[in-house]
Every structure is written in C-alpha cells, then in structure tokens.
Design an enzyme around this catalytic site. Structure first.
Site, PDB file in Angstrom:
ATOM      1  CB  THR A 153      -0.894   0.055   1.263  1.00  0.00           C
ATOM      2  OG1 THR A 153      -0.109  -0.375   2.377  1.00  0.00           O
ATOM      3  CG2 THR A 153      -2.095  -0.819   1.114  1.00  0.00           C
ATOM      4  N   GLY A 173      -6.930   3.455   0.471  1.00  0.00           N
ATOM      5  CA  GLY A 173      -6.542   2.046   0.508  1.00  0.00           C
ATOM      6  C   GLY A 173      -6.206   1.746   1.954  1.00  0.00           C
ATOM      7  CB  CYS A 174      -7.270  -0.758   4.374  1.00  0.00           C
ATOM      8  SG  CYS A 174      -8.946  -0.354   3.954  1.00  0.00           S
ATOM      9  CB  ILE A 175      -2.027  -0.159   6.086  1.00  0.00           C
ATOM     10  CG1 ILE A 175      -2.123   1.337   5.835  1.00  0.00           C
ATOM     11  CG2 ILE A 175      -0.605  -0.611   5.933  1.00  0.00           C
ATOM     12  CD1 ILE A 175      -1.252   2.163   6.746  1.00  0.00           C
TER      13      ILE A 175
END
Lengths: 413, 105
Positions: free
Chosen positions: A198, B103-105
C-alpha cells in the site's frame, strides 16, 4: 463491584485483560473474558505451517492459561450485545451485564462472499493459510505440488497482516528452490493494489524482491470469482488468470455478532472506534482494540499490542471519570520473512509510512532491508509473544508511540 | 495544487485529479468529469451511484470501497464494474467530487 467484560481472548483481549487486572483492585472490579473456544492460536505461526517449519500443535495454547489470576474465562459464543441495557447475550442463552465492554473479537474470514471460492476445488486446489485447517491442508498440497502455476491472491483489503501473503510467496520460492523444483513452478502474486504494497517506499522494496525471486506481479486485479475446478481467477473487469494451485486470502469482515448488535458495527461489522483513544463511537463505556476496529491501522498483533497500553489506561480513566488519553498513533511493526534465513523489518504508524533506517533507535534492527538479524527476531518472537506481550509486560525498548530517531526520510523526487 | 475547469468554473484538484475541496463540486460538473473517465453519458444508474457516494461522504467523511458500495448502494458489484469499468470506487468518487477512497494498510 463493577464488571468489565472483554469479548475475545486473542492477542488484544488477553493482553488488555491482563493489563487491566494488574491496574484495578480485584475487590472493586470483576474482569470477565469471553471466547467461543479455549484455543489461542499464535496467528503469525500459520505462515510457517504450509512449509513444514512449524505445526498447528506448536502454535496453539489454551486461552484460559494466558489470563492472569483473578480474570474469569467464559467459553461461549456471542449472540449479540444490547447497548441500551448494557448486556451481552451469550450463545448459550445466558446474559452478562457490564459496566465497561471491550470488543476484541478480531476479524472473521468470509470466503463465501467471493463467488465460487468455497465451491468445487476448495481445499483441494484452492487453499488459504489464514486458518489452522487451511494451513495444514496446504502443507500436504505443497509437498505434492511438482509443477505448474501457483498464484497467491488477495481478494480485497483489509486483511490481517497485510504482508503475510508476500511472505508466503517469498517462502514458496525458497521452498521449491530447496527441493530443486523451482524451475517447474511459476509463481504469480495477484493483488487488487496498484503495487506490491500500500505504501510507496515499502512497495518499491518489496516489488524489487519479488522480481529478484522471479515472481510475476499482477496488480489491480479485483477478484470477482474463483473457478477451482477449471483453475481460473476471474476479475470484475473481465480478466482471467489460470492456475494449478491457488492460495487465496479471502475477504475479511468483523464478527457476525457485531452485525447482530444494534448500533455497534459498520457495514462490514467492524466497530467504528476513535483512532487515538480506542473508545467506540457507539457508547462511551464501550472500547475496542485489535482487528475488530475500523481504525486505519494494520490488522496485526503488533497493533493490538501497542493499542493495549492506551486502551488499559483509557478504561481506567473512564472509570475514574477522567479525560481520555488520545495518544495512540497507529503504530505497527512487523518482520517480513523473505526466505533463506533472512527477513525485513517494517515500522510505521497512521502518518508515517514504513521507511528505511534502524529500529528502535539509530542503532538497532535494520528497517526495510533483508538481514539475518531480523530473521532471528522473527524466530524468537513466539517466546516474546507468550511470555512478554500476552501477560501485558512492557517490552524493553518497544513502546506504543512510533520511534522516529532511527528512520531515514527520503528526499521527495 | 493544480486547478481544472469544469462547467466553466475553476476548481482545485489533487495530483491524480480528485477534488481537493468537495464543496466546489456541483452536479453540472459531473458529465464533464465522467467524459474524462471515458463515460460518454451518465445514465440513471450512474447517477444513483454518484449520489450515493456523495451522501456517504457527507455522512461519514469518506467514500465507500467497492465492496461496501456493492453491499449498501443497491447496485451489485458486477454491475458497478459495467457502469465504471476502470474501477467503481475510484471513478465514481472522482465524478462525485469527493476524495480518493483510502486504501487500507
């Protein structure tokens, strides 16, 4: 006598209960931990099971034995919580009133939410290592896999331990090389993200490692369906990806009981929680930690550990009618096993992405860089987990706020 | 931050083209934003999603992910991809003038 009920006897629930038991007078406060079973799984160990590096028996211990004296353990499922009457309705039909409730029931896997995933081929050709049964079954499958395409697929985020699928891929590369079969195995890493990870700096490092290990990286693949029989992943945007063996990380949600508890959870059954105090947004006497919350931190044991310190303090402050401490910063750290006796270390929080440097200070474990020292850290960690972290001890040099002194901030290019 | 012009008005956008200030968005800007994303005409179904995104943002401070969109908007994920082939959450957020979904981690 006031009662604190902690739902969930995993990492967060156990260390939270132990910290609170140490801090609160047993004559004034009763602490009850509820879990549906008495099996505490050291979840980071699941990664190693498929490669024969550990076994399920080695990573499971009774939950009740991890709790300090003076904490009651109730083995029961949860039907729902009634926030109005401050009552937990247990699966066995009994009820439990509370003065303070701590939600620590973690995340649930929902493989059935993906079309075909649990259909024909599930646990035969399509596996997950995110459950003890899956990890054990995958061990046999890997032993017998003598060639073809192995895909590792994350269906969507959030997932527990977002680096575990990468570690699985690195270890699979090591596993097949050790056995002299690597040239017959095509490894493909399939992610809905636009990169290997991410955050940009770590994504670059990790994509580099995938390349070095000859792993194909497929990005922005949103898995819509899995055809276990035909050996194909289908994406929502019409792409098709053939496989011989698929290791899928299913969708995650909060626990179903959260969904049955009016006003407690969000659309995915996670508990909306204040990012910094860990008080739920539902009621002031309800707190949450670990994978059960909706906070934008990693779903990982290290986060639950760092949260535990803040949570235990805030439950005490709440009981004393004091203002809560808003100091939780989203701190997470994780060893990333890369195979061949090496590992990387990542350390980050809500605001700072994983950066290179050293942890916890200028001298320490190397960050975002492969080293044997990090691998040794990972090997020693189960001991620290059972004997330091769960009992709620403060670990030397490891604190809730993320350290910045050892980190190297890159110039923006 | 860069600026862009939609429906004849200058707005501030992020590097990847999302509205920096969702308050600057008006419904008249949506067709132009959609065309830039390869959607020639906004149908009733497109609007349903765009308005849903907008409402979610106003209530919760963030746009929903595709999965939540599929669960709560009344439009199944498969159809969301037919409407917004390049990624429903991202593209619908852009057309709705709200920030890029996290966006999630």
């Amino acid at each position: 006598m006031r009662r604190i009920v902690i739902l969930g006897g995993g990492t967060g629930g156990t260390l939270g209960a132990n910290r609170l038991r140490k801090a609160l007078d047993p004559d004034d406060y009763e602490i009850v931990v509820v879990d549906r079973d008495d099996r505490h799984v050291y979840q980071p160990g699941l990664l190693f099971v498929p490669f024969g590096l550990t076994t399920i028996d080695d990573i499971v211990r009774p939950r009740s034995e991890q709790l300090h004296r003076g904490i009651a353990f109730r083995s029961s499922g949860i039907d729902h919580v009634d926030l109005e009457t401050e009552t937990v309705h247990l699966g066995d039909g009994t009820t439990l009133g509370y003065d303070v409730l701590v939600v620590a029931t973690g995340a649930a896997l929902v493989p059935e939410e993906t079309e075909g995933l649990t259909g024909p081929g599930w646990m035969e050709r399509v596996f997950t290592f995110y459950t003890p049964e899956g990890a054990a079954a995958l061990r046999t499958a890997l032993d017998h896999f003598d060639g073809g395409r192995l895909v590792v697929n994350i269906v969507d985020l959030p997932i527990k331990c977002p680096v575990a699928p990468l570690e699985f891929t690195f270890l699979a590369d090591w596993f097949f090389r050790e056995r002299g079969r690597r040239d017959q195995v095509e490894l493909t890493y399939v992610t809905p993200l636009d990169g290997a990870f991410t955050t940009p700096v770590a994504a670059r490092t990790l994509a580099g490692l995938l390349g070095e290990k000859d792993v194909e990286l497929v990005t922005e693949f949103n898995t819509g369906a899995v055809d276990g029989e035909g050996g194909r992943l289908h994406s929502y945007d019409g792409r098709d990806l053939p496989f011989d063996l698929a290791v899928v990380i299913p969708l995650h949600g909060g626990q179903p009981w959260v969904g049955r508890s009016l006003g407690l959870g969000d659309d995915l059954n996670f508990v909306p929680t204040d990012l910094h105090t860990l008080q739920s947004k539902a009621r002031p006497n309800v707190f949450a930690l670990g994978d059960a919350t909706d906070v934008p931190a990693s779903k990982a044991g290290s986060v639950a550990h760092f949260e535990g310190e803040v949570l235990a303090g805030n439950v005490q402050r709440y009981l004393a009618g004091q203002e809560l401490d808003g100091s939780f910063d989203g701190h997470a750290n994780c060893f990333i096993e890369t195979g061949f006796g090496k590992a990387l270390l990542c350390d980050f929080n809500y605001d700072t992405e994983p950066l290179p440097g050293h942890y916890p200070d200028r001298v320490g474990l190397p960050l975002l860089k492969e080293s044997r020292l990090n691998h040794l850290g990972k090997l020693l960690f189960p001991f620290v987990y059972w004997h330091g972290l769960l009992p709620g001890r403060d670990l030397p040099g490891v604190h809730a706020p993320m350290p910045t002194r050892g980190k190297v901030v890159e110039e923006t290019v | 931050m860069p600026t862009a012009t939609y429906a004849g008005r200058d707005v501030v956008v992020t590097e990847d083209g999302f509205f920096a200030d969702p308050e600057q968005w008006t419904e008249e800007m949506a067709p132009e934003l959609a065309r830039a994303e390869g959607i020639d005409a906004l149908t009733e179904d497109h609007w349903r999603v765009v308005k849903f995104m907008r409402r979610e943002y106003e209530e919760k401070g963030a746009g929903p992910t595709v999965r939540v969109l599929g669960k709560t908007s009344g439009v199944p994920i498969k159809q969301l991809y037919l409407l917004f082939p390049k990624g429903p959450a991202k593209v619908a957020a852009k057309i709705a003038g709200i920030p890029k979904p996290h966006g999630c981690i």
